[in-house]
Design an enzyme around this catalytic site. Sequence first.
Site, PDB file in Angstrom:
ATOM      1  CG  ASP A  69      -1.962   1.068   1.208  1.00 26.21           C
ATOM      2  OD1 ASP A  69      -3.076   0.813   1.698  1.00 26.21           O
ATOM      3  OD2 ASP A  69      -1.689   2.176   0.727  1.00 26.21           O
ATOM      4  CG  ASP A  85      -2.802   3.478  -2.501  1.00 29.93           C
ATOM      5  OD1 ASP A  85      -3.862   2.825  -2.361  1.00 29.93           O
ATOM      6  OD2 ASP A  85      -2.191   4.010  -1.564  1.00 29.93           O
ATOM      7  CD  GLU A  86      -5.544  -1.432  -0.499  1.00 26.76           C
ATOM      8  OE1 GLU A  86      -6.026  -2.309   0.216  1.00 26.76           O
ATOM      9  OE2 GLU A  86      -6.103  -0.352  -0.721  1.00 26.76           O
TER      10      GLU A  86
HETATM   11  N1  DCP Z   1      -8.537   8.205  -1.586  1.00 24.15           N
HETATM   12  C1  DCP Z   1      -9.609   9.070  -1.773  1.00 24.15           C
HETATM   13  N2  DCP Z   1     -10.637   9.115  -0.877  1.00 24.15           N
HETATM   14  C2  DCP Z   1     -10.624   8.329   0.218  1.00 24.15           C
HETATM   15  C3  DCP Z   1      -9.553   7.431   0.425  1.00 24.15           C
HETATM   16  C4  DCP Z   1      -8.509   7.405  -0.505  1.00 24.15           C
HETATM   17  O1  DCP Z   1      -9.613   9.782  -2.759  1.00 24.15           O
HETATM   18  N3  DCP Z   1     -11.634   8.388   1.094  1.00 24.15           N
HETATM   19  C5  DCP Z   1      -7.435   8.203  -2.572  1.00 24.15           C
HETATM   20  C6  DCP Z   1      -6.342   9.156  -2.149  1.00 24.15           C
HETATM   21  C7  DCP Z   1      -5.245   8.278  -1.642  1.00 24.15           C
HETATM   22  C8  DCP Z   1      -5.446   6.986  -2.409  1.00 24.15           C
HETATM   23  O2  DCP Z   1      -6.848   6.921  -2.680  1.00 24.15           O
HETATM   24  O3  DCP Z   1      -3.962   8.844  -1.846  1.00 24.15           O
HETATM   25  C9  DCP Z   1      -5.007   5.774  -1.646  1.00 24.15           C
HETATM   26  O4  DCP Z   1      -5.783   5.590  -0.495  1.00 24.15           O
HETATM   27  P1  DCP Z   1      -5.181   5.117   0.874  1.00 24.15           P
HETATM   28  O5  DCP Z   1      -6.316   4.793   1.770  1.00 24.15           O
HETATM   29  O6  DCP Z   1      -4.146   4.071   0.651  1.00 24.15           O
HETATM   30  O7  DCP Z   1      -4.502   6.431   1.469  1.00 24.15           O
HETATM   31  P2  DCP Z   1      -3.071   7.036   1.212  1.00 24.15           P
HETATM   32  O8  DCP Z   1      -2.259   6.215   0.286  1.00 24.15           O
HETATM   33  O9  DCP Z   1      -3.242   8.475   0.807  1.00 24.15           O
HETATM   34  O10 DCP Z   1      -2.438   7.065   2.647  1.00 24.15           O
HETATM   35  P3  DCP Z   1      -1.836   5.851   3.496  1.00 24.15           P
HETATM   36  O11 DCP Z   1      -0.397   6.175   3.679  1.00 24.15           O
HETATM   37  O12 DCP Z   1      -2.597   5.857   4.777  1.00 24.15           O
HETATM   38  O13 DCP Z   1      -2.068   4.597   2.692  1.00 24.15           O
HETATM   39 MG    MG Z   2      -2.113   4.154   0.522  1.00 19.55          MG
END
Ligand code: DCP
Ligand code: MG
Length: 402
Positions: free
Chosen positions: A10, A108-109
């Site tokens: 992730d 991203d996962e």
């Molecule tokens: N995303 C979004 N709305 C949400 C959750 C996520 O638009 N409610 C988008 C933005 C994030 C991406 O999806 O960058 C990936 O989601 P993640 O939950 O993996 O969050 P991040 O990668 O940003 O942070 P983390 O380091 O906690 O994984």
């Molecule tokens: Mg993420």
Amino acid sequence: MGKRAILHVDMDAFYAAVEERENPALRGKPVVVGSEPKEGRGRGVVATANYAARRYGIGSAMPISEAWRRCPKAVYLRPRMRRYADVSKQIQAIFERFTDLIEPISIDEAFLDVTASERLYGDGPAIASLIKDAIRKEERLTASIGCAKSKFIAKIASDLDKPDGLVVVRPGDEAEFLAPLPIGRLWGAGPKALERFRRLGCTTIGDAAGLDRDVLVRAFGDSMGDRFHRLSRGIDDRPVVPGHVRKSLGKETTFGEDVSDRRVVERTLLDLTEQVAALLRRKRLAGATVTVKLRWEGFETVTRQRTLESPVNTVDKIWPVARELLRTADRPRRRVRLVGVTLSTLDRAASGQADMFVPDTGLDIKVAEAVDALAERFGSGTVTRAALLEDAEDREEPTERR
Ligand code: DCP
Ligand code: MG
């Protein structure tokens, strides 16, 4: 079931991290990616925030107005979906060096089954390190990885030491690893289930693992009870299923007879737009690129597309764009054989809240979901929103360009 090595990868603060790497001026500053904050009056939500911004309590899905209150001096950026989709592809290509068994979960996962790669590259943790290194060197981004023998454990592990984490759960250590974790981490445990667990006296996964299977089955029914029983003890045999994140979602119709009446064409396109919007919401997706396809008698086909600032999944956001694309593409005198609409540049949608990122949403996602439920029971088109149709039908000059 032999011994498996499963990774869950992730990316850290994904959208924000991409923005940071591409703009050195952002380094060290709190960065919030999401809708327009409008000095605290914006009505959309945060997509993500970098770790500097998270120190102010800012996070995904929070109203952007709230984020502004917490940190007005943060850098606020609109999402650039195409960019993130490209980066996502690059990362996928890195995974492909190590295994074919890749199950992407979102932009991203992904889950990777690297069991068969161990002879070539070393064990699961070694491969996880290689992947992290490649992502750091080649993409200047960090990922967090969980490594375990099941998807459930790997997924939890990847989240425990973010950012830039690598958490390994050795075979045999699963139950011990899970025991202290809050019961909410169990897959499938929603608010109702949590309330029942509370009444059973369970606050941790270990508490649930201590219960007899029968007790769980009585509380949650056969299938959920059995699942909670197994998961809480770290038993999860689900395979990594190679697949693709859906890239686009669209619908098209070929008319029984070629049509010259533009009201019919627009009404049909509106109907298709409603179906696509409903499907997106059902799949918890939203799309930033709207494409309209038009085929005339004689089979000549054109497409027109536009990419919006942020992904949408409601008909009131998609329809004005689709209609305009149709009107620009159209050639008034020719009869139409087919129309279609497709949404691409997809991302997962936030549920139970206003349309993600999008300020001033007229139609709340809850209303849209209620419409979906009706359509599912009575057939789509049952609930057609009069205002949109009127707009299509009242136009006197069908060839009007906008
Ligand atoms: N995303 C979004 N709305 C949400 C959750 C996520 O638009 N409610 C988008 C933005 C994030 C991406 O999806 O960058 C990936 O989601 P993640 O939950 O993996 O969050 P991040 O990668 O940003 O942070 P983390 O380091 O906690 O994984
Ligand atoms: Mg993420």
